[in-house]
Design an enzyme around this catalytic site. Structure first.
Site, short mmCIF file in Angstrom:
data_model
loop_
_atom_site.label_atom_id
_atom_site.label_comp_id
_atom_site.label_asym_id
_atom_site.label_seq_id
_atom_site.Cartn_x
_atom_site.Cartn_y
_atom_site.Cartn_z
N ASN A 207 -5.48 3.05 -12.95
CA ASN A 207 -4.51 2.05 -12.49
C ASN A 207 -3.11 2.65 -12.55
O ASN A 207 -2.81 3.44 -13.43
CB ASN A 207 -4.58 0.82 -13.42
CG ASN A 207 -3.58 -0.27 -13.03
OD1 ASN A 207 -3.48 -0.63 -11.85
ND2 ASN A 207 -2.85 -0.79 -14.00
N MET B 98 -4.23 -6.76 -7.20
CA MET B 98 -3.73 -7.89 -7.99
C MET B 98 -4.83 -8.84 -8.48
O MET B 98 -4.51 -9.93 -8.95
CB MET B 98 -2.68 -8.66 -7.17
CG MET B 98 -1.45 -7.81 -6.84
SD MET B 98 -0.63 -7.16 -8.33
CE MET B 98 0.65 -6.12 -7.62
N ILE C 272 -7.92 -9.38 -11.21
CA ILE C 272 -8.46 -8.82 -12.47
C ILE C 272 -9.89 -8.36 -12.22
O ILE C 272 -10.67 -9.05 -11.56
CB ILE C 272 -8.42 -9.92 -13.58
CG1 ILE C 272 -6.97 -10.29 -13.89
CG2 ILE C 272 -9.18 -9.49 -14.83
CD1 ILE C 272 -6.19 -9.29 -14.72
N LEU C 273 -10.24 -7.20 -12.76
CA LEU C 273 -11.61 -6.71 -12.60
C LEU C 273 -12.53 -7.33 -13.64
O LEU C 273 -12.10 -7.65 -14.75
CB LEU C 273 -11.66 -5.18 -12.77
CG LEU C 273 -10.97 -4.34 -11.69
CD1 LEU C 273 -11.21 -2.87 -11.98
CD2 LEU C 273 -11.45 -4.70 -10.29
N HIS D 65 0.69 1.44 -13.16
CA HIS D 65 1.46 0.29 -13.65
C HIS D 65 2.94 0.65 -13.63
O HIS D 65 3.32 1.73 -14.09
CB HIS D 65 1.01 -0.10 -15.06
CG HIS D 65 1.73 -1.31 -15.55
ND1 HIS D 65 1.40 -2.60 -15.15
CD2 HIS D 65 2.81 -1.44 -16.36
CE1 HIS D 65 2.23 -3.46 -15.70
NE2 HIS D 65 3.10 -2.78 -16.44
N GLY E 217 0.79 -1.24 0.00
CA GLY E 217 0.00 0.00 0.00
C GLY E 217 0.82 1.28 0.00
O GLY E 217 0.35 2.31 0.48
N THR E 218 2.03 1.24 -0.59
CA THR E 218 2.80 2.49 -0.61
C THR E 218 2.15 3.52 -1.55
O THR E 218 2.26 4.72 -1.31
CB THR E 218 4.26 2.27 -1.03
OG1 THR E 218 4.32 1.77 -2.36
CG2 THR E 218 4.96 1.31 -0.09
N ASN E 219 1.49 3.05 -2.59
CA ASN E 219 0.78 4.01 -3.46
C ASN E 219 -0.45 4.58 -2.75
O ASN E 219 -0.78 5.75 -2.93
CB ASN E 219 0.39 3.35 -4.79
CG ASN E 219 1.57 3.32 -5.75
OD1 ASN E 219 1.94 4.34 -6.32
ND2 ASN E 219 2.18 2.16 -5.91
#
Ligand code: GAR
Length: 208
Positions: free
Chosen positions: A108, A91, A93-94, A110, A12-14
């Site tokens: 997102n 991680m 897929i939606l 990436h 969760g650094t982002n």
């Protein structure tokens, strides 16, 4: 004010970069109102809790059918009046339903310069392993909208990062996070919340 849901799976650094940017007043028209994790043990959940952000765990494996998982996630986000969904190291897929319900409203992050080192199987450390294997001299990160094809949606912001002698995937991952991801993700979110991103086909225009 737009309600932001951040979807996480790990460290969760982002998410932290978004919380910090919000704290500095850099996302004036948005508020993180929900953190959804695919993993009950994600450290990202603790980051949310220590900032008094409501959390929810939704695991793919708790649903026998993928479509039921897709519906549960869509219903959750809609019931919380979410305006923007941010995938910050998410991680799973939606599904089609959530992507359609939030068309051009899912961002997102990436860890490469799309279209290099992206698509199915390119996530987390693997992206940096592949970049080093190929011997590229420049990599970076991309913030983009999500469509039905993995890492294919309209690009919002990219930032380049140089490879250095002696880089390992771990060292490179950290540099890409520090120099690119943690900077461009909050910027992309702020632009969205300020209605400054116009989507034209598969491209974006950033409005002045
Ligand atoms: C980040 O490097 C993010 O770009 C990547 O996973 C990491 C999550 O770290 N995402 C992907 O690879 C998606 N394809 P974080 O949990 O510390 O933010």
């Amino acid at each position: 004010m737009k309600n932001i849901a951040v979807l996480v799976s790990g460290g969760g650094t982002n998410l932290q970069a978004l919380i910090d940017a919000q704290g500095r007043g850099e996302i004036p028209n948005g508020k993180i109102t929900l953190v959804v994790s695919s993993n009950p043990n994600a450290y990202a959940l603790q980051r949310a809790e220590s900032n008094s952000i409501p959390t929810k765990v939704i695991r793919r494996k708790d649903y026998s059918e993928f479509s039921n998982y897709d519906t549960a996630l869509t219903d959750l986000l809609q019931s919380k009046n979410i305006d923007l969904v941010v995938l910050a190291g998410f991680m799973t897929i939606l599904g089609k339903k959530v992507i359609k319900a939030f068309e051009n409203k899912i961002i997102n992050i990436h860890p490469s310069l799309i279209p290099s080192f992206c698509g199915e199987g390119f996530y987390g450390l693997k992206v940096h392993e592949k970049a080093l294997e190929r011997g590229v001299k420049i990599t970076g990160a991309t913030a983009h909208f999500v469509d039905e094809i993995c890492d294919n949606g309209p690009i919002i912001i990219q930032k380049a990062v140089e490879i250095q002698n002696g880089d390992t995937p771990e060292i490179l991952q950290k540099r890409v996070m520090e120099q690119a991801e943690w900077k461009i993700l909050p910027k992309a979110v702020a632009l969205f919340c300020n209605d400054k991103i116009k989507v034209v086909g598969n491209k974006t225009e950033i409005l002045e």
